[in-house]
Design a protein around this motif. Sequence first.
Motif, short mmCIF file in Angstrom:
data_model
loop_
_atom_site.label_atom_id
_atom_site.label_comp_id
_atom_site.label_asym_id
_atom_site.label_seq_id
_atom_site.Cartn_x
_atom_site.Cartn_y
_atom_site.Cartn_z
N ALA A 58 0.83 -1.20 0.00
CA ALA A 58 0.00 0.00 0.00
C ALA A 58 0.86 1.25 0.00
O ALA A 58 1.89 1.32 0.68
CB ALA A 58 -0.92 0.00 1.22
N ALA A 59 0.43 2.26 -0.77
CA ALA A 59 1.12 3.54 -0.81
C ALA A 59 0.15 4.61 -1.29
O ALA A 59 -0.46 4.47 -2.36
CB ALA A 59 2.34 3.48 -1.74
N ASN A 60 0.01 5.65 -0.50
CA ASN A 60 -0.80 6.82 -0.89
C ASN A 60 -2.21 6.45 -1.36
O ASN A 60 -2.69 6.96 -2.38
CB ASN A 60 -0.09 7.63 -1.98
CG ASN A 60 1.26 8.16 -1.52
OD1 ASN A 60 1.45 8.41 -0.33
ND2 ASN A 60 2.18 8.34 -2.45
N ASP A 130 -6.77 1.82 -6.94
CA ASP A 130 -6.79 3.20 -6.43
C ASP A 130 -8.10 3.34 -5.68
O ASP A 130 -9.17 3.49 -6.29
CB ASP A 130 -6.70 4.19 -7.59
CG ASP A 130 -6.59 5.64 -7.11
OD1 ASP A 130 -7.18 5.97 -6.06
OD2 ASP A 130 -5.92 6.45 -7.79
N ILE A 131 -8.03 3.25 -4.36
CA ILE A 131 -9.25 3.17 -3.54
C ILE A 131 -10.09 4.44 -3.68
O ILE A 131 -11.32 4.37 -3.86
CB ILE A 131 -8.87 2.91 -2.07
CG1 ILE A 131 -8.19 1.54 -1.94
CG2 ILE A 131 -10.12 2.96 -1.18
CD1 ILE A 131 -7.67 1.24 -0.56
N ASP A 274 8.51 1.17 -3.43
CA ASP A 274 7.52 2.07 -2.86
C ASP A 274 7.56 3.42 -3.56
O ASP A 274 6.52 4.00 -3.89
CB ASP A 274 7.77 2.24 -1.37
CG ASP A 274 6.70 3.09 -0.70
OD1 ASP A 274 5.58 2.58 -0.50
OD2 ASP A 274 6.98 4.26 -0.39
N ALA A 275 8.78 3.93 -3.81
CA ALA A 275 8.92 5.23 -4.47
C ALA A 275 8.41 5.17 -5.91
O ALA A 275 7.66 6.05 -6.36
CB ALA A 275 10.39 5.66 -4.44
N ASP A 276 8.80 4.13 -6.64
CA ASP A 276 8.37 3.98 -8.03
C ASP A 276 6.84 3.86 -8.11
O ASP A 276 6.21 4.48 -8.97
CB ASP A 276 9.00 2.74 -8.66
CG ASP A 276 10.50 2.89 -8.85
OD1 ASP A 276 11.01 4.02 -8.72
OD2 ASP A 276 11.17 1.87 -9.13
N PHE A 277 6.28 3.06 -7.22
CA PHE A 277 4.83 2.85 -7.21
C PHE A 277 4.10 4.16 -6.91
O PHE A 277 3.12 4.51 -7.58
CB PHE A 277 4.49 1.78 -6.17
CG PHE A 277 3.01 1.49 -6.01
CD1 PHE A 277 2.12 1.65 -7.06
CD2 PHE A 277 2.51 1.04 -4.80
CE1 PHE A 277 0.76 1.38 -6.92
CE2 PHE A 277 1.16 0.77 -4.64
CZ PHE A 277 0.28 0.94 -5.69
N SER A 278 4.57 4.90 -5.93
CA SER A 278 3.93 6.16 -5.56
C SER A 278 3.96 7.16 -6.71
O SER A 278 2.96 7.82 -7.00
CB SER A 278 4.62 6.76 -4.32
OG SER A 278 4.47 5.92 -3.20
N ILE A 279 5.11 7.25 -7.37
CA ILE A 279 5.24 8.20 -8.48
C ILE A 279 4.36 7.76 -9.65
O ILE A 279 3.64 8.57 -10.24
CB ILE A 279 6.71 8.33 -8.91
CG1 ILE A 279 7.52 9.02 -7.80
CG2 ILE A 279 6.83 9.11 -10.22
CD1 ILE A 279 9.01 9.02 -8.03
#
Length: 305
Positions: A58-60, A130-131, A274-279
């Motif tokens: 999970a991220a953002n 994307d919830i 995590d960084a790649d996914f968030s971006i």
Amino acid sequence: MWFKNLLIYRFTRPFSTSLEELNEKLSAAAFHPCSSQEQSSYGWSKPLGDAGSEYLHAANGCVMLCVKQQEKVLPAAVVNEVLDEKIREIQEADGRKPGRKERTDMKEEIVFDLLPRAFSRSRKLYAYIDIEAGLLFVDSASHKKAEELLTLLRETLGSLPVIPLKAKNTAQHCLTEWVAGAAPTGFELGGECELRDRADETAVIRAKNQDLSSEQIQSHLQSGMFVSKLAMTWTGGIDFVVDDQLSIKRIAFGDLIRERADDINADTMAEQFDADFSIMAGEFAKFIPAVIAAFGGEEVEEGAA
């Protein structure tokens, strides 16, 4: 992990499963390697692989999932070669040729005998929810593979109220209009398209590295052909190909987006993921609404899958 394709689905009801419950259900349907007699195995895998402990990431407000499939590689030529040899042995010993049913039974027996010695081939398929947006993104150019993932997720959760994301305007009409005239605001046309004949859709012209405003391309449109696939650039920094089913393929992120990921000093693979996914998810949260707006906005339907 950067997605190269997008098949997008709309939740018809809010996704309300907690992360803890979701992880528990995913782990209950986890992937296991093929046993000696299994031809394939399909189940949930940890998105972070050995670097993670959970079956989601999970991220953002977005939740990454990963499914893994393993298949035994047993070439038909190998099976047929063994089958032919057995048939010759029967002909020489009994002076008869096995019938169709006997040959089918023999073939099944051969596969059963060879499976334990067959090589295994594995592949992973990623998707994320994307919830807040109520969307499910699958990194696949194949609707069949995406449906396999959706089927497993539906079985895992008990229900999955999603439908393919649809636009108000007919995609092929929009694509044709853009090539005949101009790209929608915020987009530029690329140098590639696929044209089909309205009278015979098996008649296809594929243009690559072409000026789509050229007389040759325009004459095909004037003769009644329509655009079924089109390369475009979103001015936010993404190159892509979109087709008349609203499938988005061959996604390429621009240098500025990639540099943001490279500038993050991640100490571990998990931190980089995590960084790649968030971006990526952040860019798609701007890109997809822009694409749908270009096609006249989203067509809202009631119902669930």
